[in-house]
Design an enzyme around this catalytic site. Structure first.
Site, short mmCIF file in Angstrom:
data_model
loop_
_atom_site.label_atom_id
_atom_site.label_comp_id
_atom_site.label_asym_id
_atom_site.label_seq_id
_atom_site.Cartn_x
_atom_site.Cartn_y
_atom_site.Cartn_z
N HIS A 493 97.85 20.86 50.68
CA HIS A 493 99.27 20.53 50.50
C HIS A 493 99.91 20.03 51.79
O HIS A 493 101.07 19.59 51.77
CB HIS A 493 100.04 21.76 50.01
CG HIS A 493 101.18 21.42 49.11
ND1 HIS A 493 101.92 20.27 49.25
CD2 HIS A 493 101.73 22.07 48.06
CE1 HIS A 493 102.87 20.23 48.34
NE2 HIS A 493 102.77 21.31 47.59
N ARG A 494 99.19 20.07 52.90
CA ARG A 494 99.75 19.52 54.14
C ARG A 494 99.78 17.99 54.12
O ARG A 494 100.60 17.38 54.83
CB ARG A 494 98.94 20.01 55.34
CG ARG A 494 98.99 21.51 55.56
CD ARG A 494 98.06 21.92 56.67
NE ARG A 494 96.66 21.61 56.38
CZ ARG A 494 95.65 21.87 57.22
NH1 ARG A 494 95.89 22.41 58.39
NH2 ARG A 494 94.41 21.57 56.87
#
Length: 520
Positions: A493-494
Site C-alpha cells: 500500500h506504500r
C-alpha cells in the site's frame, strides 16, 4: 652490500655535525639467505657513524640493510615458495548468508583442473556446483558433507603440487585443534621504530600529578529516571532538591517516594552486571523454552533446511510491509476453450496466466513497481513474472523474464525448462531472484480462493483459484451458468493504491475473457 648505521641522540649545544669515522672494508662471507656456488661470494661492508658529542655515546638503535647482489655477476637466483589456496563458500544469491555442503565431487588428494567442479553447495534456493579457479590438488576438506559454513569461510584447501598435500593436511589439523592460537611474535630486531629527531635539549622528566576531576561551577544537571520524573510531578516534589541514590547520582522512583513521604513501591530488580548478561540471557531463553507446552509422546523436532530457513526469513520480513488485498471474479469460458486448443502444443495454464499478467502489468506499471527502502519506489523496466512452485522441502519462484514480450509458445517452453531445473535444484540466482511480480496458482488443487503473502522487494502478488461453474445473473436479470475463477491480489500500500489495483484487475479480466490477444 651490508650497511651498518649507528644513530646517537642529538645534542643541540654543538650545532656542528662531524663525520668521525668512515671505513670501507672488503670482506668475504657467505650469504645467510642465498647460496649460489657458481657466483662470487664477495660483498662490501660499509660502516657509517655520526655523532654531535665529543664523548662517545652508546648507540641506541641499530638498523641493518642487507643486499645479496654479487659484484661479479648479473645473474639472479630466485626461490618461489608454493602457495596453499583456500576454497571459499561462495555467495550464490543476494540473500545467502551460509551454505550447506551437499557432496564433494572430488576427494582428498585428487588432482583438479581450473574450471572443474569440486563441490555441490546447497544455497537458500538451489544446489549449485562450485568450480575451482586454479590447478592443483585437493589437499584437505575443511567442511564435510552435510555441514554448513558461512559465506566466505574456507571449506577446502588446495595445494599446488602432490608433495605438499601432507604439509597442507598437517596445517589444517593444527588450525582445527588450536583455532585461537596466538599470532607469532614480531622480531624486535626486524622492526625497530627510530625515535624522532629532537628539536631542543632534553629536559628532565617531571612527574605530573594525576588529573583531578572537578565539578563545573554552573548549575548541576539533574539526572532522573522517567518514572521518577513522573512521580515527582504527580506528588508535586521538587526533583532538584532530591539527592539521587542510583548510579552516578541518578534519581530513582524510590528517592522521589522517600522525599514525598509515601510508602515505597516494589523496586524493579537492578540490571545485571555486564559479565553476567550473557548468562542471564541464556537463563531467560531456557525459561522461555520451559514455558512451552511439552512435546507429545513419540514427537520429533526437525530443524529447518537451508531453503526453509530462507522462506521463514522472507515471510517474517514481509510482515513489516503494509499490505491490502483486492479480489475479482473472472469468467473463464473463453480461456478454457483456448486452453483446449493450445494444450496439445505444450502450452500450460500457468503460461497463459503469466502471459495475461505480463500484458496487464505493461499497461499498469505502478503494480509492477517495488519499494525496498521505505523512502522511494522504483518503476521496473522489465516485466518479470515469478511463479511459485512447490518442491520437496520448500518453495521457489522461477522467473519468466519479459513475460509481456515473449510469445505464448516461447513462454511455455521457458516455463517447462525452469520447472525442470527447479525440481532438480539447479536454478541459477538470476532465474529466481529477479521477479517484479509473483503469480501463485492453487487452482489445480481445487482451491477456489486464498490470499498470498507479499514477497520482499515486490509490489504485488496474485493468488489464482480454481475455475468452477457458477450461477451468474446478467444485466437483464437472466441467470446463466458460467465458469468463473476468483483472483486475489495482495499489494504494497506504500506504492499501490486501491484504484490502481482495481484498474489492473479489470484489465487482467478483459484479457482472459477475450484471450485471442494471448496468441498474437
Amino acid at each position: 652490500l651490508v650497511f651498518s648505521v649507528h644513530f646517537t641522540p642529538l645534542n643541540l649545544s654543538d650545532l656542528s655535525l662531524s663525520l668521525i669515522h668512515r671505513e670501507a672494508t672488503m670482506a668475504v662471507s657467505s650469504s645467510s639467505f642465498l647460496s649460489t656456488p657458481s657466483l662470487s661470494n664477495s660483498k662490501s661492508t660499509i660502516s657509517f657513524a655520526s655523532s654531535v658529542s665529543p664523548t662517545p655515546i652508546p648507540s641506541l638503535r641499530r638498523v641493518i640493510f642487507r643486499s645479496s647482489i654479487p659484484t661479479s655477476s648479473h645473474r639472479r637466483v630466485m626461490t618461489v615458495r608454493s602457495k596453499i589456496r583456500e576454497i571459499f563458500m561462495p555467495a550464490l544469491s543476494s540473500t545467502m548468508t551460509e551454505g550447506k555442503i551437499v557432496s564433494w565431487i572430488k576427494t582428498e588428494g585428487e588432482k583438479l583442473a581450473k574450471g572443474e567442479s569440486v563441490v555441490v553447495v546447497e544455497s537458500d534456493k538451489a544446489d549449485m556446483d562450485v568450480e575451482t579457479f586454479y590447478d592443483g590438488y585437493l589437499a584437505a576438506i575443511v567442511v564435510g558433507e552435510g555441514e554448513t559454513a558461512p559465506v566466505g569461510a574456507a571449506i577446502g584447501l588446495l595445494a599446488e603440487t602432490e608433495a605438499e598435500i601432507e604439509e597442507v593436511k598437517s596445517k589444517a589439523a593444527s588450525k582445527s585443534s588450536s583455532p585461537s592460537a596466538s599470532p607469532p611474535a614480531v622480531s624486535a630486531e626486524a622492526v625497530v621504530p627510530s625515535p624522532p629527531p629532537a628539536t631542543s635539549s632534553p629536559a628532565p622528566a617531571i612527574a605530573q600529578p594525576a588529573p583531578v576531576a572537578t565539578l563545573p561551577d554552573g548549575p548541576r544537571r539533574t539526572i532522573a529516571t522517567p518514572y521518577a520524573k513522573k512521580l515527582a510531578k504527580q506528588h508535586k516534589v521538587d526533583i532538584e532538591s532530591i539527592a539521587g541514590t542510583g548510579p552516578n547520582g541518578r534519581i530513582t522512583a524510590s528517592d522521589v517516594e522517600a522525599a514525598a513521604g509515601i510508602a515505597p513501591s516494589v523496586a524493579p530488580p537492578p540490571p545485571p552486571p555486564p559479565a553476567a548478561s550473557q548468562a542471564t540471557a541464556t537463563a531467560t531463553a531456557k525459561a522461555t523454552t520451559t514455558n512451552l507446552p511439552p512435546l507429545l509422546p513419540d514427537s520429533s523436532v526437525v530443524p529447518f533446511t537451508t531453503m526453509q530457513s530462507a522462506v521463514s526469513k522472507n515471510m517474517i520480513e514481509s510482515l513489516s510491509v503494509p499490505t491490502f488485498r483486492v479480489g475479482y471474479p473472472v469468467n473463464t469460458d473463453a480461456l478454457d476453450a483456448l486452453y483446449e486448443k493450445v494444450k496439445p502444443k505444450g502450452v500450460t495454464m500457468t503460461a497463459l496466466l503469466a502471459k495475461a499478467a505480463g500484458m496487464a502489468l505493461a499497461q499498469h506499471p505502478v503494480v509492477n513497481a517495488s519499494c525496498k527502502d521505505g523512502k522511494s519506489f522504483t518503476y521496473n523496466s522489465n516485466v518479470n513474472v515469478a511463479v511459485a512452485v512447490a518442491i520437496n522441502g520448500g518453495l521457489i519462484t522461477p522467473v519468466l523474464p519479459d513475460a509481456d514480450k515473449l510469445d505464448l509458445y516461447s513462454l511455455s517452453r521457458k516455463w517447462k525448462e525452469l520447472v525442470e531445473k527447479a525440481r532438480s535444484k539447479q536454478l541459477q540466482p538470476h532465474e529466481y531472484n529477479s521477479g517484479t511480480f509473483t503469480l501463485s496458482n492453487l487452482g489445480m488443487f481445487g482451491v477456489d480462493r486464498f490470499d498470498a503473502i507479499l514477497p520482499p522487494g515486490q509490489g504485488a502478488i496474485m493468488a489464482v483459484g480454481a475455475s468452477k461453474p457458477t450461477v451468474v445473473a446478467d444485466k437483464s436479470g437472466f441467470f446463466s451458468v458460467k465458469s468463473q475463477m476468483l483472483v486475489n491480489v495482495t499489494a504494497d500500500h506504500r506504492i499501490v493504491y486501491g484504484a490502481d489495483l482495481a484498474a489492473f484487475l479489470q484489465t487482467f479480466a478483459k484479457i482472459l475473457e477475450n484471450p485471442d490477444c494471448l496468441t498474437l
